[in-house]
Design an enzyme around this catalytic site. Sequence first.
Site, PDB file in Angstrom:
ATOM      1  N   GLY A   1       8.740  -2.282  12.214  1.00  0.00           N
ATOM      2  CA  GLY A   1       7.955  -1.114  12.613  1.00  0.00           C
ATOM      3  C   GLY A   1       8.822   0.034  13.087  1.00  0.00           C
TER       4      GLY A   1
ATOM      5  N   GLY B   1      11.282  -6.327   8.666  1.00  0.00           N
ATOM      6  CA  GLY B   1      10.029  -6.822   8.112  1.00  0.00           C
ATOM      7  C   GLY B   1      10.223  -7.783   6.961  1.00  0.00           C
TER       8      GLY B   1
ATOM      9  CE  LYS C   1      -3.898  -1.966   2.608  1.00  0.00           C
ATOM     10  NZ  LYS C   1      -4.700  -1.816   3.841  1.00  0.00           N
TER      11      LYS C   1
END
EC number: 2.7.2.3
Length: 440
Positions: free
Chosen positions: A399, A376, A219
């Site tokens: 994060g 990640g 996204k």
Amino acid sequence: MTLNEKKSINECDLKGKKVLIRVDFNVPVKNGKITNDYRIRSALPTLKKVLTEGGSCVLMSHLGRPKGIPMAQAGKIRSTGGVPGFQQKATLKPVAKALSELLLRPVTFAPDCLNAADVVSKMSPGDVVLLENVRFYKEEGSKKAKDREAMAKILASYGDVYISDAFGTAHRDSATMTGIPKILGNGAAGYLMEKEISYFAKVLGNPPRPLVAIVGGAKVSDKIQLLDNMLQRIDYLLIGGAMAYTFLKAQGYSIGKSKCEESKLEFARSLLKKAEDRKVQVILPIDHVCHTEFKAVDSPLITEDQNIPEGHMALDIGPKTIEKYVQTIGKCKSAIWNGPMGVFEMVPYSKGTFAIAKAMGRGTHEHGLMSIIGGGDSASAAELSGEAKRMSHVSTGGGASLELLEGKTLPGVTVLDEKSAVVSYASAGTGTLSNRWSSL
């Protein structure tokens, strides 16, 4: 505050001290077996430093996202002599065994992190205790400061010195990340935290030029702040993953039934214009690997150009794009990567992501590229490709690294004590740190 102004473990008096260390042992466990021990191995330099200096280690960590109970219901854990059955998947017990094998010494496992005073009181220099998952109690991550403080007070009573080596949770305002150092009045960075801070300080400060950012993932909305912040610092921006199709549609290309965030089309146009004004070269995919469904097939369609046929979805960057991206990385002296280029978990769509990993690994190994992987999925891909060990730095915090790249401060770093003497970006580099990591 700049990133590298924080007190180091090297400035701490550790002899004869019980040292509370917040580690990140959030490792994958399947059927009671650890499938990737990278995060455990990453903590070893800090633990060995404490033990060599004559201290003892009281280790705190989380694993997964268990449904915690309030401290008032601690009897649920104590009455069973450990973790309730429904929480067994999140127990740190397998980690204690793995850590013992890596340290070549016993590691005592305390089955209730808030009922370990007796175990800790019997510790001698050289001993290691691993507390059970701190997230078994809701207060660890409570939004209420008084709840976090109540838990932190109990844990703080176990030690004399606090060391933070859990970069992966540095963006969390929690009992173990921020509560304990506030109570003890001392807090320093372990070697892993130092290494993370060092590399991000360099890439966000004065990195070797040119600097390329490779940004992927699903996204655009997840990376808006990152893109905005990094655009002020980079020379090249390579975009891949599903987020690329929003940018391509914003430029008027056909994207078939590929993912697109319609609400972010204007942002994409704005970012491309901003990049042009700042003379940042943005490179988008010029071909794609596609299929009509989201599944692996032996012979997916490879497009001739940027346009994706109707009824098809792009699932990876194509061979022409790979060549262009690899060439761009080859021109650069620094590279930061956050997000995969495609659905790398499926073999037919893994080539783009693995090609980026190989280009960065080769550039680092052969040409001195400063390569940073932002945790990640990118870190997982680097591991799967076999290139992780050739990178300058693979972050343990997805994060936390994302928030740093967005320009945010990290509560778990801010709370640590200041250095007795501030070092420059140049002296915060690999230096002696790299020697501590060569065996990992």
